[in-house]
Design a protein around this motif. Structure first.
Motif, mmCIF file in Angstrom:
data_model
loop_
_atom_site.group_PDB
_atom_site.id
_atom_site.type_symbol
_atom_site.label_atom_id
_atom_site.label_comp_id
_atom_site.label_asym_id
_atom_site.label_seq_id
_atom_site.Cartn_x
_atom_site.Cartn_y
_atom_site.Cartn_z
ATOM 1 N N ALA A 126 0.825 -1.211 0.000
ATOM 2 C CA ALA A 126 0.000 0.000 0.000
ATOM 3 C C ALA A 126 0.857 1.258 0.000
ATOM 4 N N GLY A 127 2.089 1.142 0.532
ATOM 5 C CA GLY A 127 3.010 2.271 0.556
ATOM 6 C C GLY A 127 3.875 2.376 -0.683
ATOM 7 N N ASN A 128 3.540 1.596 -1.721
ATOM 8 C CA ASN A 128 4.226 1.658 -3.013
ATOM 9 C C ASN A 128 5.654 1.133 -2.952
ATOM 10 N N TRP A 129 5.915 0.180 -2.035
ATOM 11 C CA TRP A 129 7.167 -0.576 -2.063
ATOM 12 C C TRP A 129 6.943 -1.853 -2.857
ATOM 13 N N ARG A 130 7.998 -2.341 -3.471
ATOM 14 C CA ARG A 130 7.956 -3.683 -4.039
ATOM 15 C C ARG A 130 8.167 -4.692 -2.925
ATOM 16 N N VAL A 131 7.361 -5.746 -2.937
ATOM 17 C CA VAL A 131 7.365 -6.722 -1.850
ATOM 18 C C VAL A 131 7.923 -8.053 -2.346
ATOM 19 N N ALA A 132 8.981 -8.518 -1.684
ATOM 20 C CA ALA A 132 9.516 -9.862 -1.909
ATOM 21 C C ALA A 132 9.126 -10.708 -0.705
ATOM 22 N N ALA A 133 8.506 -11.826 -0.954
ATOM 23 C CA ALA A 133 7.936 -12.640 0.115
ATOM 24 C C ALA A 133 8.550 -14.027 0.123
ATOM 25 N N THR A 134 8.812 -14.531 1.327
ATOM 26 C CA THR A 134 9.292 -15.899 1.448
ATOM 27 C C THR A 134 8.618 -16.578 2.625
ATOM 28 N N ASP A 135 8.386 -17.867 2.485
ATOM 29 C CA ASP A 135 7.765 -18.664 3.537
ATOM 30 C C ASP A 135 7.972 -20.128 3.175
ATOM 31 N N LEU A 136 7.954 -20.970 4.179
ATOM 32 C CA LEU A 136 8.001 -22.411 3.926
ATOM 33 C C LEU A 136 6.689 -22.903 3.323
ATOM 34 N N ASN A 137 5.611 -22.185 3.583
ATOM 35 C CA ASN A 137 4.272 -22.551 3.143
ATOM 36 C C ASN A 137 4.041 -22.057 1.710
ATOM 37 N N ALA A 138 4.278 -22.929 0.728
ATOM 38 C CA ALA A 138 4.150 -22.539 -0.675
ATOM 39 C C ALA A 138 2.704 -22.180 -1.026
ATOM 40 N N ASP A 139 1.734 -22.916 -0.478
ATOM 41 C CA ASP A 139 0.328 -22.610 -0.760
ATOM 42 C C ASP A 139 -0.053 -21.244 -0.207
ATOM 43 N N GLY A 140 0.448 -20.938 0.984
ATOM 44 C CA GLY A 140 0.169 -19.642 1.572
ATOM 45 C C GLY A 140 0.769 -18.507 0.763
ATOM 46 N N LEU A 141 1.964 -18.731 0.245
ATOM 47 C CA LEU A 141 2.582 -17.716 -0.614
ATOM 48 C C LEU A 141 1.773 -17.510 -1.884
ATOM 49 N N HIS A 142 1.261 -18.609 -2.433
ATOM 50 C CA HIS A 142 0.433 -18.499 -3.644
ATOM 51 C C HIS A 142 -0.813 -17.664 -3.366
ATOM 52 N N GLN A 143 -1.439 -17.881 -2.207
ATOM 53 C CA GLN A 143 -2.612 -17.095 -1.840
ATOM 54 C C GLN A 143 -2.244 -15.624 -1.666
ATOM 55 N N LEU A 144 -1.070 -15.365 -1.058
ATOM 56 C CA LEU A 144 -0.626 -13.979 -0.889
ATOM 57 C C LEU A 144 -0.417 -13.322 -2.246
ATOM 58 N N ALA A 145 0.179 -14.061 -3.173
ATOM 59 C CA ALA A 145 0.436 -13.519 -4.513
ATOM 60 C C ALA A 145 -0.866 -13.224 -5.249
ATOM 61 N N ASN A 146 -1.923 -13.926 -4.908
ATOM 62 C CA ASN A 146 -3.226 -13.663 -5.537
ATOM 63 C C ASN A 146 -3.891 -12.405 -4.984
ATOM 64 N N SER A 147 -3.432 -11.971 -3.801
ATOM 65 C CA SER A 147 -4.062 -10.811 -3.178
ATOM 66 C C SER A 147 -3.212 -9.553 -3.262
ATOM 67 N N LEU A 148 -1.908 -9.715 -3.494
ATOM 68 C CA LEU A 148 -1.002 -8.566 -3.543
ATOM 69 C C LEU A 148 -0.061 -8.702 -4.737
ATOM 70 N N PRO A 149 0.391 -7.589 -5.283
ATOM 71 C CA PRO A 149 1.434 -7.670 -6.321
ATOM 72 C C PRO A 149 2.790 -7.936 -5.668
ATOM 73 N N LEU A 150 3.372 -9.076 -5.956
ATOM 74 C CA LEU A 150 4.656 -9.436 -5.368
ATOM 75 C C LEU A 150 5.763 -9.303 -6.407
ATOM 76 N N ALA A 151 6.852 -8.671 -6.003
ATOM 77 C CA ALA A 151 8.012 -8.575 -6.887
ATOM 78 C C ALA A 151 8.760 -9.893 -6.951
ATOM 79 N N ALA A 152 8.673 -10.686 -5.875
ATOM 80 C CA ALA A 152 9.301 -12.007 -5.836
ATOM 81 C C ALA A 152 8.585 -12.838 -4.784
ATOM 82 N N SER A 153 8.467 -14.123 -5.054
ATOM 83 C CA SER A 153 7.842 -15.055 -4.122
ATOM 84 C C SER A 153 8.691 -16.323 -4.106
ATOM 85 N N VAL A 154 9.258 -16.638 -2.946
ATOM 86 C CA VAL A 154 10.223 -17.736 -2.848
ATOM 87 C C VAL A 154 9.829 -18.645 -1.692
ATOM 88 N N ALA A 155 9.471 -19.882 -2.000
ATOM 89 C CA ALA A 155 9.149 -20.870 -0.967
ATOM 90 C C ALA A 155 10.425 -21.605 -0.574
#
Length: 252
Positions: A25-54
């Motif tokens: 919301a603050g116009n930063w690019r967000v790189a996300a990581t988590d062991l939970n690949a399904d959870g990351l996929h859900q996050l990517a569906n709700s937010l624009p992610l610059a990178a998503s790494v399980a």
């Protein structure tokens, strides 16, 4: 100025996802990581992610791999938020080695080596590290010695890094919430509530000084503090351990 990048560990969790939403919301690019690949996929569906790494960050090699993969997508990193964490409780004399190792590896080791991998790149951006600690990191919580030890370690890691990295323009702070209304708290109450998770939560709230009006912190409230600490106007704040716990840790 290039659009800044935040890397969030534990990003699929209740707190991590709230932090991700605040920075997006603050116009930063967000790189996300988590062991939970399904959870990351859900996050990517709700937010624009610059990178998503399980990835499982409980090894130094995986933390280095994380930074390599994120930088390949973003080219820079301006903030690291270590939001990954787990809870286990129980008396020391019956606490399992498996649970002890889990706490130390997730709450301390992963954060330590994520910092180690990020620091060379944060020097380039004169960036920021935020470690999510806990009120349990600077006061004892009954029946939670191992968790308290892990969060105390994370708090002192933050303070030491703040001293070591200040000449490089890197700021490091710990944020110490009380109980947060997330799925982690629900898990805690279900696992340790002896069949009465709501009673477990009520007992936690009895420790708060607000009395009948006591409530758990919302994850977006913590996310707002994390956001603030990563802004240029917070330049004077480093080496701090900021409590956000309704006064839980202020004393009895």
């Amino acid at each position: 100025m290039p659009q800044p990048v935040v890397l969030i560990t534990g990003a699929a969790g209740g707190l991590g996802s709230a932090v991700a939403a605040r920075f997006a919301a603050g116009n930063w690019r967000v790189a996300a990581t988590d062991l939970n690949a399904d959870g990351l996929h859900q996050l990517a569906n709700s937010l624009p992610l610059a990178a998503s790494v399980a990835l499982d960050l409980r090894s130094a090699a995986n933390c280095q791999e994380l930074l390599s993969r994120v930088l390949a997508r973003t080219g820079r990193i301006d903030a690291l938020v270590n939001a990954a964490g787990v809870w286990r409780e129980g008396p020391v004399e019956s606490f399992s080695e498996e649970d002890f190792d889990l706490l130390m590896n997730v709450n301390v080791k992963a954060a330590f080596f994520a910092c180690a991998a990020a620091i060379p790149h944060l020097r380039d951006s004169r960036g920021t590290i935020i470690n999510i600690a806990s009120d349990a990191g600077h006061q004892g919580n009954r029946n939670a010695a191992a968790y308290c030890a892990s969060k105390a370690a994370l708090t002192l890691l933050s303070k030491t890094l703040a001293l070591d990295l200040a000449p490089d323009g890197i700021r490091v702070n710990a944020v110490s919430p009380g109980d947060i209304a997330t799925p982690m708290l629900d898990f805690q109450a279900e696992r340790y509530g002896e069949g009465d998770p709501q009673g477990y939560k009520r007992d936690l709230l009895k420790l708060y000084p607000q009395g009948p009006s006591a409530r758990f912190i919302r994850p977006e409230e913590i996310a707002e503090l994390v956001w603030f600490l990563c802004q240029p106007y917070a330049e004077a704040i480093t080496g701090a351990n900021l409590a956000m716990d309704f006064g839980l840790s202020a004393g009895k």
